[in-house]
Design an enzyme around this catalytic site. Structure first.
Site, PDB file in Angstrom:
ATOM      1  N   SER A 109      -9.960  -7.083 -18.669  1.00 32.92           N
ATOM      2  CA  SER A 109      -9.941  -5.897 -19.211  1.00 32.92           C
ATOM      3  C   SER A 109      -9.280  -5.651 -20.372  1.00 32.92           C
ATOM      4  O   SER A 109      -8.166  -5.758 -20.533  1.00 32.92           O
ATOM      5  CB  SER A 109      -9.597  -4.926 -18.206  1.00 32.92           C
ATOM      6  OG  SER A 109      -9.182  -3.616 -18.625  1.00 32.92           O
ATOM      7  N   LYS A 145      -3.230 -10.854   3.957  1.00 34.11           N
ATOM      8  CA  LYS A 145      -4.485 -10.627   4.471  1.00 34.11           C
ATOM      9  C   LYS A 145      -5.278 -11.771   4.694  1.00 34.11           C
ATOM     10  O   LYS A 145      -6.383 -11.834   4.990  1.00 34.11           O
ATOM     11  CB  LYS A 145      -5.213  -9.476   3.543  1.00 34.11           C
ATOM     12  CG  LYS A 145      -4.661  -8.138   3.621  1.00 34.11           C
ATOM     13  CD  LYS A 145      -5.405  -7.114   2.664  1.00 34.11           C
ATOM     14  CE  LYS A 145      -4.778  -5.547   2.828  1.00 34.11           C
ATOM     15  NZ  LYS A 145      -3.497  -5.557   2.502  1.00 34.11           N
ATOM     16  N   LYS A 172      -9.150 -14.943  -0.491  1.00 36.61           N
ATOM     17  CA  LYS A 172      -7.819 -15.466  -0.955  1.00 36.61           C
ATOM     18  C   LYS A 172      -7.327 -16.730  -0.181  1.00 36.61           C
ATOM     19  O   LYS A 172      -6.686 -17.493  -0.686  1.00 36.61           O
ATOM     20  CB  LYS A 172      -6.815 -14.287  -0.679  1.00 36.61           C
ATOM     21  CG  LYS A 172      -7.030 -13.180  -1.792  1.00 36.61           C
ATOM     22  CD  LYS A 172      -6.833 -13.734  -3.159  1.00 36.61           C
ATOM     23  CE  LYS A 172      -5.386 -13.609  -3.564  1.00 36.61           C
ATOM     24  NZ  LYS A 172      -5.375 -13.922  -4.974  1.00 36.61           N
ATOM     25  N   VAL A 184       2.087  -4.100  -1.726  1.00 39.31           N
ATOM     26  CA  VAL A 184       3.144  -3.626  -2.636  1.00 39.31           C
ATOM     27  C   VAL A 184       3.253  -2.191  -3.041  1.00 39.31           C
ATOM     28  O   VAL A 184       2.100  -1.554  -3.622  1.00 39.31           O
ATOM     29  CB  VAL A 184       2.663  -4.408  -4.152  1.00 39.31           C
ATOM     30  CG1 VAL A 184       4.038  -4.196  -5.167  1.00 39.31           C
ATOM     31  CG2 VAL A 184       2.489  -5.959  -3.687  1.00 39.31           C
ATOM     32  N   LEU A 185       4.481  -1.484  -2.884  1.00 41.12           N
ATOM     33  CA  LEU A 185       4.326  -0.202  -2.804  1.00 41.12           C
ATOM     34  C   LEU A 185       4.345   0.107  -4.547  1.00 41.12           C
ATOM     35  O   LEU A 185       5.001  -0.479  -5.285  1.00 41.12           O
ATOM     36  CB  LEU A 185       5.544   0.367  -2.614  1.00 41.12           C
ATOM     37  CG  LEU A 185       5.727   0.493  -0.844  1.00 41.12           C
ATOM     38  CD1 LEU A 185       7.047   0.888  -0.495  1.00 41.12           C
ATOM     39  CD2 LEU A 185       4.755   1.562  -0.388  1.00 41.12           C
ATOM     40  N   GLY A 186       3.416   1.100  -4.800  1.00 38.81           N
ATOM     41  CA  GLY A 186       3.502   1.519  -6.232  1.00 38.81           C
ATOM     42  C   GLY A 186       2.227   0.701  -6.975  1.00 38.81           C
ATOM     43  O   GLY A 186       2.015   1.251  -8.238  1.00 38.81           O
ATOM     44  N   VAL A 214      -0.887   2.761  -0.983  1.00 34.99           N
ATOM     45  CA  VAL A 214      -0.926   3.851  -0.469  1.00 34.99           C
ATOM     46  C   VAL A 214       0.257   4.950  -1.255  1.00 34.99           C
ATOM     47  O   VAL A 214      -0.145   6.246  -1.225  1.00 34.99           O
ATOM     48  CB  VAL A 214      -0.354   4.033   0.744  1.00 34.99           C
ATOM     49  CG1 VAL A 214      -1.274   3.204   2.065  1.00 34.99           C
ATOM     50  CG2 VAL A 214       1.122   3.300   1.020  1.00 34.99           C
TER      51      VAL A 214
END
Length: 609
Positions: A298, A394, A406, A433-435, A440
């Site tokens: 990107s 996962k 994966k 991984v939070l954030g 979520v």
């Protein structure tokens, strides 16, 4: 009207004090009787002057420098009127009287308002709000302290700032403390919440502050700048304390072996603009490598991470190289590896959004499986020392294409590791991984900001969680401990229910959860499990296969592998399926080679022919 009458009444009192101070007696009646025309004129014009300077409209609780200037202006105008009256009527009053009168009027009006405010607060019995410390003694912090003083719910008690030149100063009426002093204040119950007001700092710096302050055990909130609030880019205080949601102690991953393993090396990070990739790049700065190669597909993401890295890299004399490209393009990968003399690869380039990859199987397989194989072969050919793949929980008994791809990427590396003399291939697995993008935390924050509802797929869904710095540090540690073919996992404690995290975030944001007794709260809505989604995740199929590493919270796992022939057959099948854009064939191959892959019970089986 009360303030108007009070200011008019202060005019003769100020004039009396002027005569007392000028003549040095408490009862200067002789001189007052001679100057009575001046008194009458000053008193007659005082209502017009007071209204002209808008003194009655100065709110008591917000008396500030501008309010003081308006009072001073009124005092000056009244003094000029008194001087002109004395001159015009040839009274012969001392020329110092109007000046002393102006000072007296200003002091009585200003300090009278201050005393009135204190008395009213005492009469009203104002209770002390939640004591808060403001991290950041700059312009944003000063603005915040001024705003909070008007709120009965919170009370700013001090500033905290890392700049030693601020230490011990009194700014906007609050003393500036160090982090050590803040810790003592928290322990003594003097501070219950910390508000971070440094809008100019990037997200990485804010995350580090939040991580450090998380050990104090107080609520931490980060404020957007006032410019952002006015422009509408931010609607409210943003809670960005992931540690408060983890349900476990933060893992200490600051070990000397990390810096030693990367010092003086040329390190390439693929997916450098992603959540994990960008944090990896920033943490690598602390390890003092010779060069950090940012490899990203990107353009915008590459531009952002390069801009964020420049200042820190320049201060440490670390070369930062930004290269556009895809891990699926062998020629481009070979070119970059050779030109930049790469020694270590941290592979974080992957498609990871479960529902999206479930509907875009071809691209998921192309990038996650074949892209990993392409990059790994290029690394082996170039004699790269270490190759670390960022994987996911996962990948264990996968129920979705993302997790399966994966796992198959892991199998590709395990096969190469068994036949590689120089390059050490390793994998790192961790939970949500939070954030990070797609997690979520940002989703719930956005929903809470809009007043809800907060959506949860199932009331019993559980996940392992960790913070972005923890996840990134684990990847770096894996590279340091790598022997070849390793699968590293982090002991992340017990899995947490997503619905509990949603409720906790609502409460930490200052809102309440909707219930029969609280209809005005934010609603939590169960929407149903999405395609490919599990009720729970696992890090391993068999925990008995775990072995220890030098770090007690990091474990090495032994995983089943495919033979070289089976791996080649699998890759040949995926190459053909991707080339033909055959989604059904990709699902067949996943079913055949991804050990433990199954369609969850809550889904209708996909038609496979």
């Amino acid at each position: 009207m009360v303030l108007l009458v009070a200011d008019i009444f202060l005019v003769p009192i100020a004039m009396y004090f002027a005569h007392v101070l000028r003549y040095g007696t408490a009862f200067p009646m002789e001189w007052i009787s001679a100057d009575w025309p001046i008194w009458l004129i000053a008193l007659a014009v005082s209502p017009f002057v007071v209204v002209f300077c808008r003194l009655p409209w100065i709110k008591l609780s917000t008396l500030d420098f501008r309010g003081a200037l308006r009072i001073a202006a009124a005092a000056g105008i009244l003094a000029i009127v008194a001087s002109l009256a004395s001159y015009a009527l040839s009274i012969g009053s001392p020329r110092s009287i109007p000046g002393i009168f102006a000072v007296s009027f200003f002091a009585l009006s200003f300090f009278g308002r201050v005393i009135a405010t204190l008395c009213l607060q005492r009469i009203a019995g104002t209770r002390r709000g939640t004591p808060v410390a403001i991290f950041g003694a700059g312009a944003a912090g000063i603005q915040l302290s001024s705003a909070l003083r008007q709120s009965p719910e919170v009370e700013p008690v001090c500033f905290v700032d890392d700049d030693p030149s601020y230490r011990g100063l009194n700014i906007a009426g609050l003393r500036v403390h160090s982090r050590d002093q803040l810790k003592r204040m928290v322990e003594n119950g003097q501070v219950s919440r910390v508000l971070i007001a440094i809008p100019s700092m990037d997200q990485s710096g804010i995350s580090r502050i939040v991580e450090d302050l998380g050990e104090l055990g107080v609520e931490i909130q980060v404020l957007p700048s006032f410019v952002d609030l006015i422009s509408g880019r931010s609607k409210e205080l943003k809670l960005v304390a992931p540690e408060a949601l983890l349900g476990r102690e933060k893992v200490n991953l600051d070990l000397p072996v990390v810096a030693k393993s990367y010092a003086g090396r040329s390190v390439m990070v693929t997916g450098a603009g992603g959540s994990i990739g960008s944090e990896l790049c920033k943490q690598l700065l602390e390890c003092n490598p010779e060069r950090i190669v940012l490899f990203e597909q990107s353009e915008f993401a590459l531009y952002e991470i390069e801009a964020a890295m420049r200042a820190g890299a320049a201060s440490k004399n670390i070369e930062v190289v930004a290269r556009l490209g895809s891990v699926c393009d062998r020629n481009r990968v070979d070119e970059v590896l050779q030109a930049q003399e790469v020694e270590i690869i941290l592979h974080a380039a992957a498609y990871k959004h479960v529902p999206l990859i479930e509907e875009n199987e071809v691209e998921g397989a192309r990038n996650n499986i074949l892209g990993t194989r392409t990059l790994a072969l290029a690394a082996r050919a170039a004699g790269i020392e270490r190759f670390i793949l960022v994987s996911t929980d996962k990948a264990v008994r996968p129920t979705n294409i993302m997790g399966a791809t994966k796992r198959l990427a892991e199998l590709v590396l395990q096969d190469l590791a068994s036949r590689s003399d120089k390059t050490r291939f390793s994998m790192v697995r961790f939970g949500n991984v939070l954030g990070s993008s797609g997690s979520v935390l940002p989703l719930f924050q956005k929903q809470i900001r809009h007043g809800g509802p907060v959506t949860v797929t199932h009331p019993d869904v559980t996940r392992f969680f960790m913070t972005i710095p923890e996840a990134s540090r684990l990847v770096l540690l894996a590279g340091a401990y790598s022997k070849g073919g390793d699968v590293f996992v982090l002991d992340m404690g017990k899995p947490m229910r997503i619905i509990d995290i949603a409720r906790r975030m609502i409460e930490l944001s200052g809102s309440t959860v909707k219930s029969p007794s609280n209809p005005g709260g934010i609603d939590v809505v169960v929407t149903g499990l999405r395609p490919g989604e599990k009720l729970y995740e696992e890090l391993l199929i068999d925990d008995s296969l775990l072995t220890e590493t030098p770090h007690e919270m990091i474990l090495r796992a032994e995983q089943e592998k495919l033979s070289e022939i089976m791996t080649k057959r699998m890759l040949k099948g995926f190459e053909a399926a991707v080339a033909a854009a055959d989604a059904e064939e990709i699902r067949k191959l996943v079913m055949e080679y991804a050990s433990g892959y199954h369609i969850p019970d809550h889904e209708a089986p996909a038609s496979v022919s």
